[in-house]
Motif scaffolding. Structure first.
Motif, short mmCIF file in Angstrom:
data_model
loop_
_atom_site.label_atom_id
_atom_site.label_comp_id
_atom_site.label_asym_id
_atom_site.label_seq_id
_atom_site.Cartn_x
_atom_site.Cartn_y
_atom_site.Cartn_z
N LEU A 34 0.86 -1.17 0.00
CA LEU A 34 0.00 0.00 0.00
C LEU A 34 0.91 1.23 0.00
O LEU A 34 2.06 1.15 0.35
N ARG A 181 -7.97 2.68 24.79
CA ARG A 181 -6.70 2.06 24.42
C ARG A 181 -5.54 2.91 24.91
O ARG A 181 -5.61 4.13 24.96
N ASN A 185 -3.19 4.62 16.78
CA ASN A 185 -2.80 5.66 15.83
C ASN A 185 -4.06 6.25 15.24
O ASN A 185 -5.18 5.91 15.64
N HIS A 188 -6.75 3.80 14.10
CA HIS A 188 -7.50 3.18 15.19
C HIS A 188 -8.55 4.14 15.74
O HIS A 188 -9.67 3.74 16.06
N SER B 24 -1.31 0.35 10.81
CA SER B 24 -2.72 0.57 10.52
C SER B 24 -3.39 -0.69 10.02
O SER B 24 -4.59 -0.86 10.19
N GLY B 29 -2.77 -5.64 16.45
CA GLY B 29 -2.68 -4.33 17.10
C GLY B 29 -4.02 -3.61 17.14
O GLY B 29 -4.27 -2.79 18.02
N ALA B 30 -4.90 -3.95 16.18
CA ALA B 30 -6.21 -3.29 16.13
C ALA B 30 -7.10 -3.71 17.29
O ALA B 30 -8.03 -2.99 17.64
N GLU B 72 2.63 -7.88 3.59
CA GLU B 72 1.77 -7.70 2.42
C GLU B 72 1.61 -6.22 2.08
O GLU B 72 1.66 -5.83 0.93
N VAL B 73 1.40 -5.39 3.10
CA VAL B 73 1.08 -3.98 2.83
C VAL B 73 2.30 -3.07 2.81
O VAL B 73 2.20 -1.94 2.34
N ALA B 315 0.36 -14.78 1.72
CA ALA B 315 1.80 -14.60 1.84
C ALA B 315 2.57 -15.30 0.70
O ALA B 315 3.73 -14.99 0.45
N GLU B 336 -15.87 -13.49 -1.96
CA GLU B 336 -14.54 -13.50 -1.36
C GLU B 336 -14.48 -12.63 -0.11
O GLU B 336 -14.90 -11.48 -0.13
N HIS B 338 -12.67 -10.25 2.47
CA HIS B 338 -11.52 -9.36 2.47
C HIS B 338 -10.98 -9.20 3.89
O HIS B 338 -10.24 -8.27 4.19
N ARG B 340 -8.70 -9.69 7.08
CA ARG B 340 -7.24 -9.78 7.06
C ARG B 340 -6.74 -11.13 7.55
O ARG B 340 -5.76 -11.65 7.07
#
Lengths: 426, 426
Positions: A34, A181, A185, A188, B24, B29-30, B72-73, B315, B336, B338, B340
């Motif tokens: 990205l 949290r 960032n 989030h 992000s 982490g989310a 990936e990102v 991966a 499909e 999406h 993660r």
């Protein structure tokens, strides 16, 4: 087989993919990771400053022709102002269709929007959430930040705005209005504000502190997936004009635009493959005509071949990864090793003054194209008859200094798609 | 000319520009404060681990699930997940490895022991009392979706039993079954053999070891090395004969191709030969399809089958071959996901301190399946996913059965009962 393989998932690549897919072509987009949109402010800058001129541009579309006559290899010079204006109008229409409407000034003047340090950004099109921050408006601003939010300092922003003659004051609120949290960032926080339970708390707290007649600026975290609802909900509850100020990366407004374009491409049947890095290519040659047959991407073992009739190089410049450089002053285009206009001597990359108004030669470097947006070899002829290029990889623009990044991306992306569609029809 | 893909793991960290795109995108982490995100735990913390400095700045890297979404990102090619895996191995070497992690890493051994008396083993493990005990004593979450040993014999038993009925052909392919197919889900291997034979290939199943991934992800590199050396040796005949090696477990094939050689620095001729011979089975079937060799005598299957490409599949960076092939089946609607990651990440979600994190990460996927079920009049009766632990997690999170795409393909050929999970005898 694919009609078109787009290499790069930035703005130019996605705009080109959209135009080509709408014309009925079978398109795939691949990208190493990205990027690009995730780093930008999510606005469409067309032309903020002419090279060498200190005063900003008021009406960018009218300045494209003077720009072209002084800088004949500028991407805008190849396109002409009519094509640029049409590309921007098409883009605006597209954003309405994909649910993230962009708009500009009714006279096509640049808006002046605040940056995260309180400087002014000349912007041609902005998403709804940023427009009330226009510094040409006179209402005083309340700039709201959050204790502990890295990289967003409301007092700095307000102070700098005041120094430039804009009435602004700062307010810092506790972050637990939004999240419990300890680590977060901006993405989030935006996700937390997608929740309709969180938003009223924040709105009411701001409502207590704001004065009537003010407008309220917040970091660009007002919702990610449910942004339109989040923004409208907050603005209604506060009852005063509300605007977002973009933050340092990761940039939520940029991610919203990326996500909306990706969904749109998905609906058109275009796969956007992230994590696929182009590492090699195959070509054939008949008489003097060289054609690409496939581009190879790295996988966990053997390279994967993407066969297509046409290829679009939209990998960006040095930051985007389309151009690599080393400490000796060598620079190279990373997939096809196309000739670049970056000086070979590292001493020629920069002028002596860091902030020289004329900019630095290295930033203007890139791939040369002809009027059809096809990359040229040293002999001035297209190197491959089925390769096009668009966006940050093109030579001739100092996009960050000019504030022209997105305008060039949108206009060259569209022009490349048109060239490709015409090529495939013959 | 080189690209960063070919850099080894260590130097890749210098490519990090701190843009936070990985943070992000990180699914772990989310949902938890315990993992500060890939940028912090990876490239940033790595600076403190280098140059003979004894310890990691903290132990948060243990909360990395190894899903590789960060790789990936990443726009600049930093091998973040590998940095984290190595850091965990260093931590394991310094602080020791708990018995639980040693056990979870030894899938092959557990499989063999349980297969001696599968009914007894299933009873011993799958009752409420022993699950509570396993949680209290060992730290294996009581609700985590642990597999059941096959009560009808292992995949190896079946191959032996049916030797006389197996197809002999000049076209040969080697099958890597992995531990889960061997001991828990022999029907996956049966479906694979049926599909390969249906396409005219003789299937060779040489002795083989666990791929070593559970050991790698629990920081036991030394033991993983002995497994990988075993596989390089045992599969070398097939490699030398020029046969392709196909696997149905996408994380096993990823480990053989990339993870083991990269993390263990095994780049000798034989390991490299194995890497280049290994294919995920749908990656391989797609090649057959593109060269016109794949049989497409499919039965019509009017079902909606939500499909999730596991993070370990993505991966591989080969696109979505299973999706492409399944969509060839008449009548089949394959939406499909999406999402993660499903959250389980191999053995991660089995651990009591990580179980809830895994469920929270998976919510994105479970919601997708529910949404598909709501939006299709005929409803959704099962899902499809290439990786065994992901399927078990999907079943656990949605309450719906989940199938490997190879089972679906075998059913489309009329060779397999998708509900009973067994071959249709002719």
């Amino acid at each position: 087989m694919l009609d078109l393989l787009v290499i790069g998932a930035g703005l130019s690549g996605m705009i080109a993919a959209s135009a080509a897919a709408r014309a009925g072509l079978n398109v795939r987009v691949i990208a190493k990771g990205l990027g690009a949109l995730h780093w930008g402010a999510g606005t469409i800058d067309v032309l903020g400053y002419l090279p060498g001129e200190a005063n900003g541009v008021q009406r960018p579309l009218q300045k494209l022709e003077p720009l072209a006559s002084n800088w004949p290899d500028h991407p805008y010079a190849f396109l002409g102002s009519g094509a640029v204006a049409k590309a921007l109008a098409d883009f605006q229409e597209l954003t309405v269709e994909i649910g993230l409407p962009y708009a500009g000034d009714e006279n096509d003047d640049n808006m002046l929007l605040p940056s995260p340090v309180g400087a002014t950004r000349p912007v041609f099109l902005a998403p709804a959430a940023q427009r009330a921050g226009d510094l040409r408006r006179s209402e005083p601003m309340l700039v709201v930040g959050f204790d502990g939010l890295r990289d967003f300092y409301p007092h700095l922003i307000a102070e700098n705005l005041c120094k430039q003659g804009h009435a602004a004051r700062a307010l810092s609120l506790p972050l637990d209005l939004i999240t419990s949290r300890r680590d977060y960032n901006t993405v989030h926080l935006a996700q937390a504000l997608d929740s309709s339970e969180v938003r009223p708390r924040l709105a009411d707290e701001i409502g207590k502190r704001v004065r009537s007649g003010e407008r309220v600026g917040l970091p660009a975290i007002l919702g990610l997936n449910d942004h339109a609802v989040a923004f409208a909900g907050l603005a209604n509850r506060i009852g005063l004009p509300l605007f977002e100020i973009p933050t340092l990366p990761p940039s939520v407004p940029g991610i919203r635009l990326f996500n909306a374009l990706r969904r749109h491409l998905d609906q058109l049947g275009v796969r956007v493959e992230i994590g696929m890095e182009a590492i090699a290519f195959d070509s054939t040659s008949t008489f003097n005509l060289q054609s690409l047959t496939s581009v190879q991407t790295a996988t966990s073992a053997r390279p994967l071949r993407h066969r297509a009739r046409v290829f679009l190089l939209a990998t960006g410049g040095i930051l985007g990864g389309g151009i690599a450089t080393d400490h000796t002053g060598k620079s190279w285009e990373t997939i096809f090793d196309l000739p670049l206009t970056i000086p070979n001597d590292r001493a020629q990359w920069f002028r002596p003054l860091a902030l020289d108004p004329a900019g630095h030669p290295v930033f203007r470097g890139g791939v040369c194209i002809d009027g059809r947006m096809q990359p040229l070899g040293d002999d001035g002829q297209p190197i491959y008859d089925n390769l096009w290029a668009a966006g940050g990889i093109l030579t001739g623009a100092d996009a960050i200094r000019e504030r022209s990044r997105e305008g060039i991306d949108i206009a060259t992306g569209r022009a490349a798609a048109q060239g490709i569609i015409a090529y495939l029809q013959t | 000319m080189h690209t960063t893909s070919w850099l080894s793991v260590g130097p890749s960290l210098d490519e990090c520009i701190k843009c936070n795109i990985c943070t992000s995108a990180c699914p772990v982490g989310a949902v938890t404060d315990l993992f500060p995100g890939p940028k912090y735990a990876g490239p940033q913390a790595q600076r403190f681990r280098e140059n003979g400095q004894p310890a990691s700045p903290d132990q948060s890297v243990d909360y990395c699930s190894g899903c590789r979404v960060c790789n990936e990102v990443c726009p600049t090619g930093v091998k973040i997940a590998e940095l984290n895996a190595r850091a965990r191995a260093q931590m394991a070497a310094e602080c020791g490895i708990p018995l639980r992690n040693r056990l979870l890493g030894r899938n092959e051994l557990l499989g063999k022991i349980g297969s001696l008396a599968p009914s007894l083993a299933n009873f011993g493990l799958h009752n409420a009392a022993s699950r509570v005990l396993a949680e209290k004593v060992m730290g294996i979450a009581r609700n985590a979706p642990l597999p059941r040993w096959s009560a009808s014999g292992t995949f190896g038993d079946w191959m032996q039993r049916t030797t006389g009925r197996r197809l002999q052909s000049t076209k040969k392919v080697v099958y890597f079954h992995g531990c889960a197919t061997m001991h828990y889900e022999p029907f996956i291997g049966q479906a694979a053999v049926a599909v390969l034979e249906h396409n005219g290939y003789e299937v060779i199943v040489p002795p083989q070891n666990c791929c070593g991934l559970p050991l790698l992800s629990n920081g036991e590199f030394k033991a993983a090395r002995s497994y990988h050396e075993g596989n390089v040796r045992k599969l070398s005949d097939g490699v030398r004969a020029g046969y392709d090696i196909v696997g149905t477990s996408t994380s096993c094939t990823l480990t053989l191709k990339e993870e083991a050689p990269e993390l263990l620095d095994m780049h000798g001729e034989d390991a490299e030969g194995l890497k280049m011979a290994v294919w995920d089975i749908f990656e391989w079937l797609r090649e057959r399809y593109e060269s016109g060799e794949l049989r497409t005598d499919f039965r019509r299957m009017d079902i909606v089958l939500p499909y999730h490409a596991p993070c370990q599949y993505r991966a591989h960076r080969v696109g979505r071959p299973a999706l492409e092939i399944l969509r060839l089946i008449p009548g089949m609607d394959v939406p499909e996901s999406h999402a993660r990651c499903c959250g389980i990440a191999g053995t991660y979600g089995y651990k009591v301190e990580k179980y809830q994190i895994a469920m929270d990460v998976g919510a994105e996927l479970f919601d997708f399946v529910r949404e598909e079920a709501r939006s299709h009049a005929a409803g959704v009766r099962m899902t499809a996913c290439d990786s065994e632990t992901c399927r078990w997690q999907l079943e656990h999170g949605t309450g719906l059965p989940s199938r490997h795409p190879i089972e679906v393909l075998a059913a489309a050929y009329g060779l397999y009962d998708l509900h009973e999970r067994r071959l249709i005898e002719r």
